[in-house]
Scaffold this motif. Structure first.
Motif, PDB file in Angstrom:
ATOM      1  N   HIS A 105     -32.655  67.884  -8.425  1.00  0.00           N
ATOM      2  CA  HIS A 105     -32.615  69.151  -7.695  1.00  0.00           C
ATOM      3  C   HIS A 105     -32.889  68.921  -6.221  1.00  0.00           C
ATOM      4  O   HIS A 105     -33.972  68.483  -5.834  1.00  0.00           O
ATOM      5  CB  HIS A 105     -33.648  70.108  -8.275  1.00  0.00           C
ATOM      6  CG  HIS A 105     -33.685  71.441  -7.595  1.00  0.00           C
ATOM      7  ND1 HIS A 105     -32.544  72.170  -7.335  1.00  0.00           N
ATOM      8  CD2 HIS A 105     -34.724  72.179  -7.108  1.00  0.00           C
ATOM      9  CE1 HIS A 105     -32.869  73.295  -6.727  1.00  0.00           C
ATOM     10  NE2 HIS A 105     -34.188  73.316  -6.570  1.00  0.00           N
ATOM     11  N   ASP A 135     -31.493  78.693   2.837  1.00  0.00           N
ATOM     12  CA  ASP A 135     -31.155  79.086   1.468  1.00  0.00           C
ATOM     13  C   ASP A 135     -30.621  77.873   0.736  1.00  0.00           C
ATOM     14  O   ASP A 135     -29.778  77.142   1.268  1.00  0.00           O
ATOM     15  CB  ASP A 135     -30.114  80.211   1.476  1.00  0.00           C
ATOM     16  CG  ASP A 135     -30.012  80.919   0.132  1.00  0.00           C
ATOM     17  OD1 ASP A 135     -30.944  80.766  -0.688  1.00  0.00           O
ATOM     18  OD2 ASP A 135     -29.020  81.631  -0.106  1.00  0.00           O
ATOM     19  N   ARG A 136     -31.159  77.640  -0.459  1.00  0.00           N
ATOM     20  CA  ARG A 136     -30.764  76.510  -1.296  1.00  0.00           C
ATOM     21  C   ARG A 136     -30.857  75.189  -0.522  1.00  0.00           C
ATOM     22  O   ARG A 136     -30.001  74.315  -0.637  1.00  0.00           O
ATOM     23  CB  ARG A 136     -29.363  76.715  -1.864  1.00  0.00           C
ATOM     24  CG  ARG A 136     -29.226  78.049  -2.617  1.00  0.00           C
ATOM     25  CD  ARG A 136     -27.885  78.194  -3.294  1.00  0.00           C
ATOM     26  NE  ARG A 136     -27.666  79.573  -3.701  1.00  0.00           N
ATOM     27  CZ  ARG A 136     -28.175  80.154  -4.786  1.00  0.00           C
ATOM     28  NH1 ARG A 136     -28.976  79.456  -5.569  1.00  0.00           N
ATOM     29  NH2 ARG A 136     -27.905  81.408  -5.067  1.00  0.00           N
TER      30      ARG A 136
END
Length: 305
Positions: free
Chosen positions: A18, A205-206
């Motif tokens: 991730h 974001d992300r």
């Protein structure tokens, strides 16, 4: 020292497969407040942890006034103050004891009283940290971040849990820091706070920066820069709504019509004329400029994650 207090280039960090931070470039400058915004899990707090050296990046560089916060931690920590959400302060100690100990770690600290007085720490100075409210712990954490006279300060949600009076005091501290030439990096979920305080904003974001600039520039960059809310004396009929949609994007809920877009004076006049020709009366009319919150939701979406 250079006006470039914090320089981040190509920053990457992963938890397994991730990618939490995925190629971030960031700069913070002396005398300026940089607001860092993003939804939960966007990578804001991890970016701050990497910036202050509590995590080692997988790739990329971080420099605090030219110093690597990991390999030159002793030097970098003398230049930067950090207020993290979890506090990281000893829960068994009392607030002034904590500040007294921290002041001994710096060559030219502020006096404890310079922070305790304005932040109202004396009112609960006799209680251990574990017995303080969330807002009281926040005030101690802010004092701890500032005790060493930092030239760069990271403030992670500094007003979480504060009442309006304490919040205004903290805002005053933040403005004063920038006025005195300190570089401030502010992460917050309070979009109005970011808009009020920040000279520049980045939206993460992300794990990536998806927007960057002065709050005013971000607001003006959007096509939907205005919203006109019109309350009528009766529910809006479909024929009126269709006519308004020919002028600008419009919607209706009962007797309230909302018209959005980069509305010109001619469009606003045409909307009012259409309402009058439909035989309706305007009971109330509000013009709203696009806020930073509007831009944030436009960029990141509204659903919870």
């Amino acid at each position: 020292m250079s006006s470039s207090a914090l320089t981040i280039r190509g920053l990457h960090y992963s938890y397994g497969a991730h990618h939490v931070v995925d190629g971030i470039d960031l700069d913070a400058h002396a005398g300026s407040i940089l607001g860092v915004l993003g939804p939960n899990g966007a990578g804001k707090s991890t970016t701050i942890s990497l910036a202050v050296g509590t995590r080692r990046p997988d790739a990329g560089t971080v420099r605090i006034f030219g110093h690597d916060p990991v390999t030159e931690h002793a030097t970098a920590s003398q230049l930067a103050g950090v207020m993290l959400q979890d506090g990281g302060l000893p829960m068994s100690a009392k607030p002034l004891q904590v500040l007294g100990h921290l002041s001994s770690l710096y060559s030219d600290p502020l006096s404890v009283e310079e922070l305790a007085g304005p932040l109202g720490l004396h009112e609960f100075s006799g209680r251990a940290m574990r017995r303080l409210s969330g807002g009281q712990k926040q005030r101690v954490a802010l004092a701890a971040a500032l005790i060493g006279r930092p030239s760069l300060v990271f403030l992670d949600e500094p007003c979480a849990g504060l009442d309006p009076q304490a919040r205004e005091v903290v805002h005053s501290f933040i403005r004063d820091l920038a006025d005195r030439g300190v570089a401030v990096v502010l992460t917050t979920h309070d979009l109005a706070e970011a808009e009020e305080l920040s000279d520049e904003v980045v939206v993460i974001d992300r794990g990536r920066i998806i927007a960057q600039g002065a709050p005013e520039d971000l607001r003006n960059a959007s096509d939907d820069s205005r919203r006109l809310d019109i309350r009528l004396d009766r529910p809006a009929v479909p024929d009126l709504l269709r006519r308004l949609c020919d002028i600008a994007p419009a919607s209706a809920q009962a007797a309230t019509i909302t018209v959005e877009g980069a509305l010109s004076a001619a469009q606003i006049a045409a909307v009012c004329t259409a309402i009058a020709e439909a035989g309706a009366q305007i009971a109330d009319l509000d013009m709203h400029a696009q806020s930073l919150a509007d831009v944030f939701f436009e960029l990141t979406g509204r659903p919870l994650r």
